[in-house]
Design a protein around this motif. Structure first.
Motif, mmCIF file in Angstrom:
data_model
loop_
_atom_site.group_PDB
_atom_site.id
_atom_site.type_symbol
_atom_site.label_atom_id
_atom_site.label_comp_id
_atom_site.label_asym_id
_atom_site.label_seq_id
_atom_site.Cartn_x
_atom_site.Cartn_y
_atom_site.Cartn_z
ATOM 1 N N GLU A 18 -15.368 -40.550 12.150
ATOM 2 C CA GLU A 18 -14.133 -40.186 13.240
ATOM 3 C C GLU A 18 -13.869 -41.473 14.110
ATOM 4 N N VAL A 19 -15.205 -42.218 14.243
ATOM 5 C CA VAL A 19 -15.153 -43.661 15.116
ATOM 6 C C VAL A 19 -15.284 -44.935 14.570
ATOM 7 N N LEU A 20 -14.255 -45.837 14.878
ATOM 8 C CA LEU A 20 -14.510 -47.112 14.562
ATOM 9 C C LEU A 20 -14.801 -48.046 15.461
ATOM 10 N N LYS A 21 -15.840 -48.889 15.746
ATOM 11 C CA LYS A 21 -16.172 -49.718 16.674
ATOM 12 C C LYS A 21 -15.579 -51.089 16.736
ATOM 13 N N VAL A 22 -14.650 -51.625 17.367
ATOM 14 C CA VAL A 22 -14.087 -52.808 16.964
ATOM 15 C C VAL A 22 -14.259 -53.523 18.503
ATOM 16 N N ASN A 27 -11.816 -54.065 21.802
ATOM 17 C CA ASN A 27 -12.125 -53.064 22.857
ATOM 18 C C ASN A 27 -12.959 -53.689 24.135
ATOM 19 N N LYS A 81 -4.777 -45.704 34.801
ATOM 20 C CA LYS A 81 -5.821 -44.587 34.903
ATOM 21 C C LYS A 81 -6.112 -44.039 36.280
ATOM 22 N N PHE A 99 -9.278 -36.276 23.668
ATOM 23 C CA PHE A 99 -10.030 -35.408 22.892
ATOM 24 C C PHE A 99 -11.578 -36.284 22.416
ATOM 25 N N THR A 100 -11.301 -37.783 22.508
ATOM 26 C CA THR A 100 -12.708 -38.224 21.991
ATOM 27 C C THR A 100 -13.572 -38.190 23.454
ATOM 28 N N LYS A 101 -13.043 -38.469 24.416
ATOM 29 C CA LYS A 101 -13.895 -38.438 25.510
ATOM 30 C C LYS A 101 -13.938 -37.295 26.536
ATOM 31 N N ASP A 125 -3.760 -49.791 21.556
ATOM 32 C CA ASP A 125 -4.615 -50.289 20.542
ATOM 33 C C ASP A 125 -5.094 -49.322 19.717
ATOM 34 N N ALA A 132 -2.343 -40.340 24.411
ATOM 35 C CA ALA A 132 -1.974 -41.602 25.074
ATOM 36 C C ALA A 132 -0.418 -41.801 24.957
HETATM 37 P P1 G4P Z 1 -5.314 -40.577 21.645
HETATM 38 O O1 G4P Z 1 -5.000 -41.050 22.908
HETATM 39 O O2 G4P Z 1 -4.800 -40.811 20.377
HETATM 40 O O3 G4P Z 1 -5.262 -38.971 21.422
HETATM 41 O O4 G4P Z 1 -6.829 -40.846 21.434
HETATM 42 P P2 G4P Z 1 -8.255 -40.215 22.226
HETATM 43 O O5 G4P Z 1 -7.909 -39.277 23.089
HETATM 44 O O6 G4P Z 1 -8.780 -39.548 20.735
HETATM 45 O O7 G4P Z 1 -8.724 -41.312 22.411
HETATM 46 C C1 G4P Z 1 -9.120 -41.878 23.621
HETATM 47 C C2 G4P Z 1 -9.598 -43.202 23.805
HETATM 48 O O8 G4P Z 1 -10.331 -43.548 22.653
HETATM 49 C C3 G4P Z 1 -8.689 -44.188 23.831
HETATM 50 O O9 G4P Z 1 -9.091 -45.598 24.358
HETATM 51 C C4 G4P Z 1 -8.511 -44.859 22.311
HETATM 52 O O10 G4P Z 1 -7.837 -45.842 22.328
HETATM 53 C C5 G4P Z 1 -10.195 -44.467 21.783
HETATM 54 N N1 G4P Z 1 -10.194 -44.269 20.547
HETATM 55 C C6 G4P Z 1 -10.031 -43.405 19.667
HETATM 56 N N2 G4P Z 1 -10.448 -43.430 18.378
HETATM 57 C C7 G4P Z 1 -11.049 -44.472 18.681
HETATM 58 C C8 G4P Z 1 -11.872 -45.208 17.624
HETATM 59 O O11 G4P Z 1 -12.019 -44.684 16.183
HETATM 60 N N3 G4P Z 1 -12.288 -46.311 18.077
HETATM 61 C C9 G4P Z 1 -12.288 -46.791 18.997
HETATM 62 N N4 G4P Z 1 -12.755 -48.104 19.365
HETATM 63 N N5 G4P Z 1 -11.642 -46.405 20.030
HETATM 64 C C10 G4P Z 1 -11.024 -45.194 19.677
HETATM 65 P P3 G4P Z 1 -9.275 -45.536 26.292
HETATM 66 O O12 G4P Z 1 -10.148 -44.421 26.722
HETATM 67 O O13 G4P Z 1 -7.885 -45.363 26.795
HETATM 68 O O14 G4P Z 1 -9.978 -46.888 26.039
HETATM 69 P P4 G4P Z 1 -9.742 -48.317 26.758
HETATM 70 O O15 G4P Z 1 -8.197 -48.349 26.191
HETATM 71 O O16 G4P Z 1 -10.001 -48.571 28.111
HETATM 72 O O17 G4P Z 1 -10.479 -49.103 26.043
#
Ligand code: G4P
Length: 195
Positions: A18-22, A27, A81, A99-101, A125, A132
């Motif tokens: 499910e998750v790719l670290k970049v 990021n 945020k 959903f991820t966090k 991204d 989002a």
């Molecule tokens: P969604 O907005 O499309 O529903 O995404 P989701 O809730 O699943 O993702 C929440 C955060 O996790 C987002 O960053 C999103 O960019 C990041 N994310 C989702 N899948 C991946 C993945 O496979 N790899 C990485 N690296 N990030 C992922 P965020 O909380 O807004 O973080 P940031 O923008 O402050 O870095």
């Protein structure tokens, strides 16, 4: 976008299916040269759309958005945020569930910077479950602005966000579309689909 896919292959780390670290270029540490090319690519794809503002969400959407804004010659707004000391009212707000966090954030944009006069390009991204982007769309609607489309750096094509947004008739341009993640290997959609 070949340069981006090569970078993902070379420096991305598949943490799970499910998750790719970049973190090494998008990021956490940011590769400015790659970001500049990403900005040019978004600008090229949306140059005829009459964009007046780019809207993104902090934090990782900011770098590609600024580069695209530079190319298109338009300002970039990032939805916050967390509440800001100086940005307390006169706001458009929307709720974004990750959903991820497993957390929900209220995002906000000042009414001073987005109006019904604007034509907006949304950039982020990652596109995973689309929450989002849906929150940002809500804010664009509240402002009465026009939406030109959505630009995504990395779309996880095996999650639902892309189809949810496209089913609304919204143009989504993703620079790399992942069809699957396996430990040690990221697979992309055909070049024709991700361009
Ligand atoms: P969604 O907005 O499309 O529903 O995404 P989701 O809730 O699943 O993702 C929440 C955060 O996790 C987002 O960053 C999103 O960019 C990041 N994310 C989702 N899948 C991946 C993945 O496979 N790899 C990485 N690296 N990030 C992922 P965020 O909380 O807004 O973080 P940031 O923008 O402050 O870095």
């Amino acid at each position: 976008m070949k340069l981006l896919k090569d970078k993902i292959r070379q420096d991305g780390k598949v943490l799970s299916e499910e998750v790719l670290k970049v973190d090494s270029f998008l990021n956490h540490q940011i590769d400015p040269v790659l970001m500049q090319e990403i900005g040019k690519e978004f600008a090229e794809r949306f140059k005829e759309a009459g964009i007046t503002k780019i809207v993104t969400i902090e934090s990782s959407g900011i770098a590609p958005s600024v580069m695209a804004g530079l190319e298109l010659g338009v300002p970039v707004i990032f939805a916050r945020k967390r509440k800001s000391l100086t940005l307390v009212d006169h706001l458009y707000t929307a709720s974004v569930h990750s959903f991820t966090k497993k957390e929900t954030n209220e995002i906000s944009v000042s009414k001073d910077y987005l109006t019904s006069e604007d034509t907006v390009l949304l950039i982020d991204d990652f596109l995973a479950n689309g929450q989002a982007v849906l929150g940002l769309l809500d804010i664009v609607e509240q402002a009465g602005a026009q939406l030109a489309g959505v630009g995504i750096v990395i779309e996880k094509g095996f999650q639902s966000g892309g189809s949810i947004i496209r089913e609304r008739g919204i143009r989504v341009e993703s620079l790399a579309i992942l069809t699957s993640l396996e430990v040690g290997q990221a697979t992309f959609a055909e070049e024709v689909a991700s361009r």
